[in-house]
Motif scaffolding. Structure first.
Motif, short mmCIF file in Angstrom:
data_model
loop_
_atom_site.label_atom_id
_atom_site.label_comp_id
_atom_site.label_asym_id
_atom_site.label_seq_id
_atom_site.Cartn_x
_atom_site.Cartn_y
_atom_site.Cartn_z
N ALA A 66 0.86 -1.18 0.00
CA ALA A 66 0.00 0.00 0.00
C ALA A 66 0.90 1.24 0.00
CB ALA A 66 -0.90 0.00 1.23
N PRO A 67 0.41 2.37 -0.49
CA PRO A 67 1.21 3.60 -0.42
C PRO A 67 1.63 3.89 1.03
CG PRO A 67 -0.71 3.93 -1.80
CD PRO A 67 -0.88 2.59 -1.15
N GLY A 68 2.86 4.34 1.21
CA GLY A 68 3.38 4.64 2.54
C GLY A 68 4.01 3.45 3.24
N SER A 69 4.02 2.27 2.63
CA SER A 69 4.57 1.07 3.25
C SER A 69 6.08 1.00 3.10
CB SER A 69 3.96 -0.19 2.62
OG SER A 69 2.59 -0.23 2.83
N ARG A 70 6.73 0.29 4.02
CA ARG A 70 8.18 0.06 3.97
C ARG A 70 8.42 -1.23 3.20
NH1 ARG A 70 12.69 1.75 6.41
NH2 ARG A 70 11.55 3.06 7.86
N ILE A 71 9.43 -1.22 2.33
CA ILE A 71 9.81 -2.40 1.57
C ILE A 71 11.29 -2.70 1.80
CG2 ILE A 71 8.07 -2.16 -0.24
CD1 ILE A 71 10.22 -0.85 -1.98
N SER A 72 11.65 -3.97 1.64
CA SER A 72 13.04 -4.40 1.72
C SER A 72 13.55 -4.64 0.30
CB SER A 72 13.17 -5.69 2.53
OG SER A 72 12.78 -5.45 3.85
N LEU A 73 14.76 -4.18 0.05
CA LEU A 73 15.39 -4.31 -1.27
C LEU A 73 16.65 -5.15 -1.12
CD1 LEU A 73 15.10 -0.52 -1.99
CD2 LEU A 73 13.67 -2.28 -3.02
N VAL B 219 1.86 -1.42 -6.36
CA VAL B 219 1.23 -0.60 -5.33
C VAL B 219 -0.27 -0.77 -5.48
CG1 VAL B 219 0.89 1.73 -4.44
CG2 VAL B 219 3.13 1.04 -5.28
N SER B 220 -0.92 -1.16 -4.38
CA SER B 220 -2.35 -1.43 -4.41
C SER B 220 -2.98 -0.90 -3.13
CB SER B 220 -2.59 -2.93 -4.52
OG SER B 220 -3.96 -3.23 -4.39
N LEU B 221 -4.15 -0.30 -3.26
CA LEU B 221 -4.84 0.21 -2.07
C LEU B 221 -5.32 -0.92 -1.18
CD1 LEU B 221 -6.87 3.18 -3.57
CD2 LEU B 221 -4.73 3.23 -2.30
N GLY B 222 -5.59 -2.10 -1.73
CA GLY B 222 -6.06 -3.24 -0.94
C GLY B 222 -4.93 -4.16 -0.54
N ALA B 223 -3.71 -3.65 -0.47
CA ALA B 223 -2.56 -4.50 -0.14
C ALA B 223 -2.67 -4.99 1.30
CB ALA B 223 -1.27 -3.72 -0.32
N ALA B 224 -2.04 -6.12 1.56
CA ALA B 224 -2.06 -6.71 2.89
C ALA B 224 -1.40 -5.78 3.89
CB ALA B 224 -1.34 -8.05 2.88
N ARG B 225 -1.92 -5.75 5.07
CA ARG B 225 -1.33 -4.94 6.14
C ARG B 225 -0.28 -5.74 6.86
NH1 ARG B 225 -6.54 -1.91 8.70
NH2 ARG B 225 -6.98 -0.73 6.84
N GLY B 226 0.71 -5.05 7.36
CA GLY B 226 1.75 -5.73 8.12
C GLY B 226 1.37 -5.82 9.59
N GLY B 227 2.14 -6.52 10.35
CA GLY B 227 1.89 -6.65 11.78
C GLY B 227 0.79 -7.64 12.04
N LEU B 228 1.03 -8.62 12.86
CA LEU B 228 0.08 -9.68 13.18
C LEU B 228 -0.45 -10.36 11.93
CD1 LEU B 228 -1.96 -8.03 16.08
CD2 LEU B 228 -0.11 -9.69 16.25
N GLY B 229 0.38 -10.40 10.90
CA GLY B 229 0.01 -11.11 9.68
C GLY B 229 -1.03 -10.41 8.86
N GLY B 230 -1.35 -9.17 9.15
CA GLY B 230 -2.35 -8.45 8.39
C GLY B 230 -3.76 -8.89 8.69
N SER B 231 -3.95 -9.70 9.74
CA SER B 231 -5.27 -10.25 10.01
C SER B 231 -6.08 -9.43 11.00
CB SER B 231 -5.13 -11.68 10.54
OG SER B 231 -4.41 -11.65 11.75
N VAL B 232 -5.46 -8.51 11.70
CA VAL B 232 -6.16 -7.77 12.74
C VAL B 232 -6.25 -6.30 12.34
CG1 VAL B 232 -6.12 -7.09 15.15
CG2 VAL B 232 -5.36 -9.35 14.51
#
Length: 164
Positions: A43-50, A117-130
């Motif tokens: 999602a926009p504003g997310s951190r990525i590893s390169l 980049v997608s607005l419906g991208a998975a959220r981080g933390g706790l597996g994106g489930s909470v």
């Protein structure tokens, strides 16, 4: 006799090839560079590893219109893996963005991968489930657990009464 001559010629050619191979100086071949972006959908504003491996240089950079330029640093003493992180621009539009990894300076190995980049991208933390949990789902879950425990105790008690 002709088969024997052919055999001698083949053995001679093989011996000559082996001798030439033995005296030829060995060259160090670098593996092809390979790169990765993790996670690949954000999602926009997310951190990525390169990360890039197989560079013949000890330096590399990654660049994209999704986050700009990032200098990668060695991940180990041999510098076989160069890595870094970036934050995708909060204003990044949804879609696919090429991420170009450049080993060393101009003329070094170059690898391009895709970041989505997608607005419906998975959220981080706790597996994106909470996200947020309301009281109704918690109450329903608690009632189901309590009824399962009660049913289990009732079955065990009835079973014990019939066997006694």
């Amino acid at each position: 006799m002709p088969a024997t001559r052919t055999r001698y010629r083949l053995v001679g050619a093989a011996a000559a090839t082996l001798a030439v191979t033995a005296v030829t100086p060995a060259t160090v071949a670098h593996a092809n560079a390979s790169a990765s972006v993790s996670p690949g959908v954000v999602a926009p504003g997310s951190r990525i590893s390169l990360s890039v491996t197989g560079c013949s240089a000890r330096t590399a950079r990654a660049s994209s219109s999704a986050f700009g330029d990032v200098q990668l640093s060695p991940g180990n003493a041999q510098a076989t893996r160069l890595s870094g992180s970036a934050i995708v621009f909060g204003s990044a539009a949804t879609g696919s963005y090429p991420v170009t990894f450049q080993c060393g300076g101009t003329g070094g190995e170059r690898v391009t991968v895709t970041l989505t980049v997608s607005l419906g991208a998975a959220r981080g933390g706790l597996g994106g489930s909470v996200d947020t949990v309301g009281t109704a789902p918690v109450a329903i879950g608690g009632a189901l657990v309590a009824s399962a425990l009660g049913a289990g105790l009732w079955v065990l008690r009835r079973r014990r009464e019939t066997h006694v």
